[in-house]
Design a protein around this motif. Structure first.
Motif, short mmCIF file in Angstrom:
data_model
loop_
_atom_site.label_atom_id
_atom_site.label_comp_id
_atom_site.label_asym_id
_atom_site.label_seq_id
_atom_site.Cartn_x
_atom_site.Cartn_y
_atom_site.Cartn_z
N GLU A 202 36.50 37.56 50.79
CA GLU A 202 37.58 36.62 51.10
C GLU A 202 37.04 35.35 51.74
O GLU A 202 37.49 34.25 51.41
N THR A 203 36.09 35.48 52.64
CA THR A 203 35.55 34.33 53.35
C THR A 203 34.78 33.39 52.42
O THR A 203 34.82 32.17 52.59
N THR A 204 34.10 33.94 51.42
CA THR A 204 33.24 33.13 50.55
C THR A 204 33.90 32.74 49.23
O THR A 204 33.31 31.95 48.46
N ALA A 205 35.08 33.26 48.94
CA ALA A 205 35.70 33.08 47.62
C ALA A 205 35.83 31.61 47.20
O ALA A 205 35.44 31.24 46.09
N ASP A 206 36.38 30.78 48.05
CA ASP A 206 36.60 29.37 47.69
C ASP A 206 35.28 28.65 47.44
O ASP A 206 35.14 27.90 46.47
N SER A 207 34.32 28.86 48.32
CA SER A 207 33.02 28.21 48.20
C SER A 207 32.31 28.62 46.91
O SER A 207 31.74 27.79 46.20
N LEU A 208 32.36 29.91 46.60
CA LEU A 208 31.72 30.40 45.37
C LEU A 208 32.43 29.85 44.13
O LEU A 208 31.78 29.45 43.16
N GLU A 209 33.76 29.82 44.18
CA GLU A 209 34.53 29.31 43.05
C GLU A 209 34.20 27.84 42.79
O GLU A 209 34.04 27.42 41.65
N GLN A 210 34.10 27.05 43.86
CA GLN A 210 33.78 25.62 43.71
C GLN A 210 32.43 25.43 43.03
O GLN A 210 32.24 24.49 42.27
N LYS A 211 31.49 26.31 43.31
CA LYS A 211 30.15 26.20 42.71
C LYS A 211 30.10 26.83 41.33
O LYS A 211 29.17 26.60 40.56
N GLY A 212 31.09 27.66 40.99
CA GLY A 212 31.08 28.35 39.70
C GLY A 212 30.19 29.57 39.69
O GLY A 212 29.65 29.97 38.66
N VAL A 213 30.03 30.18 40.86
CA VAL A 213 29.20 31.37 41.03
C VAL A 213 30.12 32.54 41.35
O VAL A 213 31.11 32.38 42.07
N THR A 214 29.79 33.72 40.83
CA THR A 214 30.62 34.89 41.09
C THR A 214 29.91 35.85 42.04
O THR A 214 28.69 35.80 42.19
N LEU A 215 30.69 36.72 42.66
CA LEU A 215 30.17 37.73 43.59
C LEU A 215 30.55 39.09 43.07
O LEU A 215 31.74 39.38 42.88
N SER A 216 29.56 39.93 42.81
CA SER A 216 29.84 41.32 42.47
C SER A 216 29.57 42.17 43.70
O SER A 216 28.65 41.89 44.47
N VAL A 217 30.40 43.19 43.89
CA VAL A 217 30.29 44.03 45.09
C VAL A 217 30.15 45.49 44.66
O VAL A 217 30.92 45.98 43.85
N GLU A 218 29.14 46.16 45.21
CA GLU A 218 28.94 47.59 45.04
C GLU A 218 28.85 48.20 46.42
O GLU A 218 27.98 47.83 47.20
N CYS A 219 29.73 49.13 46.72
CA CYS A 219 29.75 49.72 48.05
C CYS A 219 29.52 51.23 47.95
O CYS A 219 30.44 51.98 47.64
N GLY A 220 28.30 51.64 48.22
CA GLY A 220 27.94 53.06 48.18
C GLY A 220 27.82 53.67 49.56
O GLY A 220 27.14 54.68 49.73
N MET A 221 28.44 53.04 50.55
CA MET A 221 28.43 53.57 51.93
C MET A 221 29.87 53.57 52.42
O MET A 221 30.63 52.67 52.10
N ASP A 222 30.20 54.56 53.24
CA ASP A 222 31.55 54.64 53.77
C ASP A 222 31.67 53.85 55.07
O ASP A 222 32.37 52.85 55.14
N ARG A 223 30.98 54.29 56.08
CA ARG A 223 31.05 53.66 57.40
C ARG A 223 29.64 53.54 57.96
O ARG A 223 28.76 54.30 57.61
N THR A 224 29.50 52.58 58.87
CA THR A 224 28.25 52.46 59.61
C THR A 224 28.57 51.89 60.98
O THR A 224 29.62 51.27 61.18
N LEU A 225 27.67 52.08 61.92
CA LEU A 225 27.85 51.51 63.25
C LEU A 225 27.53 50.02 63.19
O LEU A 225 26.46 49.63 62.72
#
Length: 171
Positions: free
Chosen positions: A36-59
């Motif tokens: 959410e924080t980087t969405a506008d900035s990435l969109e303006q540059k025409g770059v996409t963000l892929s996310v893979e989350c293989g962890m549940d929680r961490t300290l």
């Protein structure tokens, strides 16, 4: 409010060198906040963000870790060309941000986490860089008991990893 709270934590962390409070936090919620924080900035540059989350929680301190990952994603965006993709991953006790951008010269890797150090001083001034981002990322990692690892090949891209001790990722 989030920026005010983050500013206070960064001041405490960097200037006063005080300990931070780590709590079990959701990695998927952290990654969504980074997206959410980087969405506008990435969109303006025409770059996409892929996310893979293989962890549940961490300290972690959620706000500081968000700041570190946002910084890494923004750096990856700056190194990328329109149409390229940045990868944000969590697996095996580490967070990674990888790009297929310009890469970092090998002789610069050891110095890029020094405060105020910039590889290309003229471009950094134009883009508003201060040379503090990676120094803060490194310090945030250390405050979490993690280490920052950097792999980069000129013309092929860079992967930045925050590697946590095993006991922190099994919460």
């Amino acid at each position: 409010r989030w920026l005010e709270k983050l500013s206070q934590k960064l001041m405490t962390l960097v200037l006063l060198q005080e300990e931070i409070t780590l709590r079990p936090e959701s990695v998927s919620e952290l990654f969504e906040a980074v997206r959410e924080t980087t969405a506008d900035s990435l969109e303006q540059k025409g770059v996409t963000l892929s996310v893979e989350c293989g962890m549940d929680r961490t300290l972690m301190d959620f706000d500081l870790m968000r700041s570190a990952l946002v910084n890494l994603v923004e750096n990856a965006k700056n190194a990328s060309e329109p149409g390229q993709q940045i990868e944000l991953r969590a697996c095996g006790g580490r967070f990674e941000v990888a790009d297929r951008g310009k890469g970092i010269p090998p002789e610069e890797i050891a110095r890029i986490t020094e405060p105020f150090y910039r590889i290309d001083r003229s471009r950094s001034k134009l883009s508003g860089g201060s040379g503090l981002g990676l120094a803060l990322v490194k310090r945030i990692a250390e405050a979490h008991g993690a280490r920052l690892e950097i792999e980069s090949t000129l013309g092929e891209g860079t992967t930045m990893r925050l590697v946590f001790p095993q006991e922190m990722t099994t919460v």
